[in-house]
Enzyme design. Structure first.
Site, PDB file in Angstrom:
ATOM      1  CG  ASP A 267      -1.988  -0.976   1.067  1.00 34.46           C
ATOM      2  OD1 ASP A 267      -2.022  -1.772   0.271  1.00 34.46           O
ATOM      3  OD2 ASP A 267      -2.843  -1.037   2.206  1.00 34.46           O
ATOM      4  CG  ASP A 268       0.369   3.878   2.303  1.00 38.57           C
ATOM      5  OD1 ASP A 268      -0.822   3.530   2.041  1.00 38.57           O
ATOM      6  OD2 ASP A 268       0.599   3.881   3.300  1.00 38.57           O
ATOM      7  CG  HIS A 318      -4.335   2.814  -0.294  1.00 34.92           C
ATOM      8  ND1 HIS A 318      -5.357   1.908   0.321  1.00 34.92           N
ATOM      9  CD2 HIS A 318      -3.352   3.087   0.536  1.00 34.92           C
ATOM     10  CE1 HIS A 318      -4.839   1.930   1.716  1.00 34.92           C
ATOM     11  NE2 HIS A 318      -3.631   2.767   1.605  1.00 34.92           N
ATOM     12  CG  HIS A 322      -3.701   7.001   3.232  1.00 34.84           C
ATOM     13  ND1 HIS A 322      -3.706   6.825   4.511  1.00 34.84           N
ATOM     14  CD2 HIS A 322      -3.264   5.878   2.571  1.00 34.84           C
ATOM     15  CE1 HIS A 322      -3.392   5.714   4.740  1.00 34.84           C
ATOM     16  NE2 HIS A 322      -3.097   5.101   3.665  1.00 34.84           N
ATOM     17  CG  HIS A 410       2.458   0.094   4.229  1.00 38.36           C
ATOM     18  ND1 HIS A 410       2.399  -0.751   5.436  1.00 38.36           N
ATOM     19  CD2 HIS A 410       1.398   0.747   4.110  1.00 38.36           C
ATOM     20  CE1 HIS A 410       1.139  -0.791   5.928  1.00 38.36           C
ATOM     21  NE2 HIS A 410       0.428   0.108   5.182  1.00 38.36           N
TER      22      HIS A 410
END
Ligand code: ZN
Length: 453
Positions: A267-268, A318, A322, A410
């Site tokens: 993720d991210d 995603h 965020h 991540h």
């Protein structure tokens, strides 16, 4: 009728001139119906380079121009001209400078297949039955009572083939959409003597995937006129496609039930460097993973995002930057999701189908917006963001992994990349196979189907 017709045409130049006059007449009509600023021209036909009996006509409306074949078959020619005129009118209205060209893919006594290509668009194939003088759809080839059976059969083979030869790196979801047993998916085809070739339109930029199926596979379902026979031989020679598939795939061959599969997710990111280290390790072990990308990170690291897609991994959404989506308005939620989706599609050519909410926080609004099955969480949180230490993260993860797990990491911390490299190596040695989230879901679904069967 075919051979006589062709001979007749070779000697009949007079008809060409009649045709030329009729094309000019059409162009004059267009001139009258459009505004005076738009000029329409049609020039004298030349002959097709492969099929010498076929005349080539050109027509322009303003900046839009087209080359198209004229067969001296009244209804077919009329249909093609009407199609060309409507496309040219539509291009002209956009003000773009685009042109249409054609290719005769197959020309037999029974059928004719032409592809029309518009600048910047995937080709469109039309197949005509020359006796009927009409374009053919999938259902026109098949005995009425077998249409849905035949669709199911073609879809089953198409899906198995695309999974096996997935050069376009399509997700399992994209493949099932593209090959679903719907007539629209199989509306573009060419009828050869021994085989029917279906063109599956992958997307606007990529060349279509060609699926050549032997007529033997569904001979009893075909209408007599479309069964194998000389009347389907190409008039330019005896061309038949290569790689004709003559057998049904063995069920579930590509997603065998006994496999020990897990899905790594990152993720991210993407983040140039960190993501690249992970991609290198995945490549070394023939492993696939899923990257839930942020819009902001994707914008700043477009080349890395592109590499992820090109190497056959899955990209999920995603959000843009965020936020805690549960504290956002419904319109802000939609914007976070849609803006990211559009950017990923612009960069990679494929829109993400899966969504992972930031912090794993979601509510009814988010679930219904993205779809329950598209909302993906995880089973194992490696806590890589917290420890930032591969020596802690690797053993904890390797010990807790089970077959079918979705693992959360991540791809923005170098320590996470270091841990991922170790995890990929250790779990590969234990016989785990790394698949994308969409593949994992498909395998789980197949297992469920098999256990219910
Ligand atoms: Zn996140």
């Amino acid at each position: 009728m075919g051979k006589d017709r062709l001979k007749k045409r070779e000697h009949n130049m007079l008809q060409l001139y009649v045709m030329l006059i009729s094309v000019l007449a059409i162009s004059m009509t267009i001139n009258l119906s459009l505004s005076k600023k738009v000029s329409t021209t049609a020039s004298k036909p030349s002959m097709d380079t492969v099929y010498e009996e076929v005349a080539v006509s050109t027509l322009s409306i303003g900046h839009a121009s087209a080359k198209f074949p004229v067969f001296d078959l009244e209804e077919v020619d009329k249909y093609i001209e009407a199609y060309i005129q409507s496309r040219l009118t539509s291009i002209q209205s956009t003000g773009d400078e685009r042109s249409i060209t054609y290719d005769i893919l197959h020309y037999s006594q029974q059928t004719l297949s032409i592809s029309f290509t518009e600048t910047g668009k995937a080709a469109e194939i039309m197949t005509f039955d020359l006796e009927k003088g009409a374009p053919l759809a999938f259902k026109d080839l098949i005995l009425e009572e077998y249409v849905s059976d035949c669709l199911e059969l073609v879809a089953e083979i198409a899906s198995a083939e695309l999974k096996e030869h997935n050069n376009a790196s399509l997700s399992a979801k994209a493949i099932s959409k593209l090959t679903a047993p719907e007539v629209e998916n199989y509306s573009q085809f060419i009828i050869y003597n021994q085989a029917i070739v279906f063109n599956l339109a992958l997307n606007d930029e990529k060349a279509p995937y060609q699926l050549a199926l032997s007529k033997q596979l569904f001979n009893e379902m075909l209408l007599d006129v479309y069964k194998a026979g000389e009347h389907h031989d190409d008039l330019s020679g005896n061309y038949e496609p290569a790689n004709i598939i003559a057998e049904r795939p063995t069920k579930g061959s590509s997603l065998s039930i006994g496999r020990k599969v897990i899905a790594l997710t990152f993720d991210d990111g993407p983040k140039a460097g960190v993501t690249d280290t992970i991609l290198d390790a995945l490549k070394d072990y023939g492993a696939k993973a899923t990257f839930f990308a942020l819009g902001t990170s994707s914008e700043a690291n477009a080349a890395t995002l592109k590499r992820i897609a090109e190497e056959g991994h899955e990209i999920g959404n995603h959000s843009w930057d965020h936020p805690k989506l549960t504290s956002e308005s419904s319109s802000a939620i939609a914007e976070q999701i849609d803006k990211t989706k559009t950017l990923i599609e612009q960069i990679t050519g494929t829109a993400p189908t899966l969504f992972r909410p930031p912090y794993g926080l979601f509510d009814e609004r988010i679930t219904s917006y993205v779809g329950k099955e598209q909302l993906i969480l995880w089973d194992i949180d490696t806590l890589d963001w917290k420890y930032r230490n591969a020596d802690i993260v690797v053993p904890a993860t390797v010990d807790s992994v089970k077959e079918g797990s979705i693992i959360l990491m991540h791809d923005i911390y170098p320590s996470s990349a270091e841990a991922a490299v170790d995890i990929i190596q250790k779990l590969s040695q234990q016989g785990y196979e790394f698949v994308t989230v969409s593949e994992l879901l498909e395998i789980k679904k197949q297992r469920l189907d098999a256990s219910n069967a």
